[in-house]
Design a protein around this motif. Sequence first.
Motif, PDB file in Angstrom:
ATOM      1  N   GLU A  56       0.789  -1.284   0.153  1.00 40.61           N
ATOM      2  CA  GLU A  56       0.148  -0.037   0.093  1.00 40.61           C
ATOM      3  C   GLU A  56       0.845   1.254   0.070  1.00 40.61           C
ATOM      4  N   LEU A  57       1.924   1.194   0.730  1.00 40.34           N
ATOM      5  CA  LEU A  57       2.798   2.348   0.807  1.00 40.34           C
ATOM      6  C   LEU A  57       3.285   2.750  -0.539  1.00 40.34           C
ATOM      7  N   LYS A  58       3.638   1.542  -1.218  1.00 42.36           N
ATOM      8  CA  LYS A  58       4.269   1.876  -2.704  1.00 42.36           C
ATOM      9  C   LYS A  58       3.178   2.283  -3.707  1.00 42.36           C
ATOM     10  N   LYS A  59       2.112   2.248  -3.367  1.00 39.55           N
ATOM     11  CA  LYS A  59       1.057   3.002  -4.209  1.00 39.55           C
ATOM     12  C   LYS A  59       1.186   4.483  -3.835  1.00 39.55           C
ATOM     13  N   HIS A  60       1.430   4.931  -2.995  1.00 37.05           N
ATOM     14  CA  HIS A  60       1.396   6.326  -2.528  1.00 37.05           C
ATOM     15  C   HIS A  60       2.643   7.150  -2.411  1.00 37.05           C
ATOM     16  N   ILE A  61       3.861   6.182  -2.655  1.00 38.29           N
ATOM     17  CA  ILE A  61       5.150   7.008  -2.651  1.00 38.29           C
ATOM     18  C   ILE A  61       6.258   6.193  -3.684  1.00 38.29           C
ATOM     19  N   SER A  62       6.905   7.043  -4.346  1.00 33.30           N
ATOM     20  CA  SER A  62       7.804   6.209  -5.380  1.00 33.30           C
ATOM     21  C   SER A  62       9.133   5.916  -4.459  1.00 33.30           C
ATOM     22  N   LEU A  63       9.392   6.314  -3.392  1.00 32.75           N
ATOM     23  CA  LEU A  63      10.877   6.013  -2.729  1.00 32.75           C
ATOM     24  C   LEU A  63      11.237   4.566  -2.810  1.00 32.75           C
ATOM     25  N   PRO A  64      12.345   4.472  -2.621  1.00 30.11           N
ATOM     26  CA  PRO A  64      12.976   3.009  -2.486  1.00 30.11           C
ATOM     27  C   PRO A  64      12.494   2.494  -1.040  1.00 30.11           C
ATOM     28  N   VAL A  65      12.277   1.358  -0.688  1.00 31.34           N
ATOM     29  CA  VAL A  65      11.999   0.691   0.375  1.00 31.34           C
ATOM     30  C   VAL A  65      12.854  -0.645   0.558  1.00 31.34           C
ATOM     31  N   GLU A  66      13.315  -0.660   1.973  1.00 30.34           N
ATOM     32  CA  GLU A  66      14.289  -1.586   2.137  1.00 30.34           C
ATOM     33  C   GLU A  66      13.916  -2.078   3.573  1.00 30.34           C
ATOM     34  N   PHE A  67      13.839  -3.500   3.994  1.00 33.27           N
ATOM     35  CA  PHE A  67      13.653  -4.053   5.178  1.00 33.27           C
ATOM     36  C   PHE A  67      14.849  -4.395   5.982  1.00 33.27           C
ATOM     37  N   GLN A  68      14.547  -4.321   7.480  1.00 30.97           N
ATOM     38  CA  GLN A  68      15.432  -4.537   8.321  1.00 30.97           C
ATOM     39  C   GLN A  68      14.894  -5.267   9.344  1.00 30.97           C
ATOM     40  N   ASP A  69      15.351  -6.517   9.808  1.00 31.72           N
ATOM     41  CA  ASP A  69      15.095  -7.317  10.906  1.00 31.72           C
ATOM     42  C   ASP A  69      14.748  -6.460  12.241  1.00 31.72           C
ATOM     43  N   GLU A  70      13.641  -6.549  12.766  1.00 29.86           N
ATOM     44  CA  GLU A  70      13.274  -5.858  13.862  1.00 29.86           C
ATOM     45  C   GLU A  70      12.960  -6.605  15.037  1.00 29.86           C
ATOM     46  N   SER A  71      13.610  -7.884  15.183  1.00 28.23           N
ATOM     47  CA  SER A  71      13.360  -8.836  16.160  1.00 28.23           C
ATOM     48  C   SER A  71      13.857  -8.061  17.479  1.00 28.23           C
ATOM     49  N   PHE A  72      13.085  -8.231  18.426  1.00 28.30           N
ATOM     50  CA  PHE A  72      13.271  -7.520  19.681  1.00 28.30           C
ATOM     51  C   PHE A  72      13.339  -6.168  19.878  1.00 28.30           C
ATOM     52  N   SER A  73      13.023  -5.374  18.743  1.00 27.46           N
ATOM     53  CA  SER A  73      13.228  -3.850  18.797  1.00 27.46           C
ATOM     54  C   SER A  73      12.359  -3.362  19.963  1.00 27.46           C
ATOM     55  N   SER A  74      11.082  -3.743  20.071  1.00 27.72           N
ATOM     56  CA  SER A  74      10.061  -3.314  20.938  1.00 27.72           C
ATOM     57  C   SER A  74      10.460  -3.567  22.274  1.00 27.72           C
ATOM     58  N   GLN A  75      11.168  -4.765  22.573  1.00 27.22           N
ATOM     59  CA  GLN A  75      11.809  -5.106  24.106  1.00 27.22           C
ATOM     60  C   GLN A  75      13.150  -4.134  24.224  1.00 27.22           C
ATOM     61  N   LYS A  76      13.753  -3.820  23.239  1.00 30.30           N
ATOM     62  CA  LYS A  76      15.013  -2.964  23.472  1.00 30.30           C
ATOM     63  C   LYS A  76      14.394  -1.594  23.917  1.00 30.30           C
ATOM     64  N   ALA A  77      13.236  -1.241  23.108  1.00 30.56           N
ATOM     65  CA  ALA A  77      12.734  -0.016  23.457  1.00 30.56           C
ATOM     66  C   ALA A  77      12.274   0.316  24.811  1.00 30.56           C
ATOM     67  N   GLU A  78      11.665  -0.661  25.242  1.00 33.39           N
ATOM     68  CA  GLU A  78      11.285  -0.847  26.654  1.00 33.39           C
ATOM     69  C   GLU A  78      12.328  -0.868  27.639  1.00 33.39           C
ATOM     70  N   SER A  79      13.425  -1.560  27.329  1.00 35.87           N
ATOM     71  CA  SER A  79      14.494  -1.483  28.353  1.00 35.87           C
ATOM     72  C   SER A  79      15.086  -0.133  28.354  1.00 35.87           C
ATOM     73  N   TYR A  80      15.182   0.522  27.167  1.00 31.97           N
ATOM     74  CA  TYR A  80      15.871   1.943  27.107  1.00 31.97           C
ATOM     75  C   TYR A  80      14.818   2.958  27.958  1.00 31.97           C
ATOM     76  N   LEU A  81      13.508   2.741  27.689  1.00 29.28           N
ATOM     77  CA  LEU A  81      12.762   3.592  28.519  1.00 29.28           C
ATOM     78  C   LEU A  81      12.981   3.188  30.231  1.00 29.28           C
ATOM     79  N   ARG A  82      13.006   1.960  30.689  1.00 32.99           N
ATOM     80  CA  ARG A  82      13.142   1.483  31.941  1.00 32.99           C
ATOM     81  C   ARG A  82      14.706   2.096  32.412  1.00 32.99           C
ATOM     82  N   VAL A  83      15.813   2.084  31.624  1.00 41.01           N
ATOM     83  CA  VAL A  83      16.888   2.772  31.828  1.00 41.01           C
ATOM     84  C   VAL A  83      16.890   4.305  32.280  1.00 41.01           C
ATOM     85  N   LYS A  84      15.999   5.081  31.359  1.00 41.59           N
ATOM     86  CA  LYS A  84      15.742   6.218  31.403  1.00 41.59           C
ATOM     87  C   LYS A  84      14.729   6.673  32.646  1.00 41.59           C
TER      88      LYS A  84
END
Length: 133
Positions: A77-105
């Motif tokens: 759907e994004l590619k229907k609206h914008i012509s920029l290149p799109v790449e993928f990045q593994d996000e495994s555990f990104s939410s957990q890392k964000a939670e850890s960061y917030l706890r540290v802060k």
Amino acid sequence: MGRILAIDVGTKKIGLALSDPLRILASPWGSLQRDSFLWAKIVTLCKNEGVDLIVVGYVASDYYGTATRMVNEFVLELKKHISLPVEFQDESFSSQKAESYLRVKGKKKRCPREDRDSLAATQILWEYLDSRR
């Protein structure tokens, strides 16, 4: 070289992060509701911030799962609206890392969801930038 926009796709909201123009730093940008204005907001953000690449997080271990299907549908759907290149990045555990960061802060577990969504997108962008160095 322009900025990179990283997107953490969720069922109700998407978290966003931006790189600096030199693609060295990653900063949280905020989150957007998945509503009828989402695509216009993303297009406007990309134009206003000089984005020339979009990186979308996906979970590599969920290759055939629901989360991957949701991300793939989002990108189609994004590619229907914008012509920029799109790449993928593994996000495994990104939410957990964000939670850890917030706890540290010193943030409580009940911090605004958009903080976690945006920090998850920032984690995706950090990992993308690190993999390109």
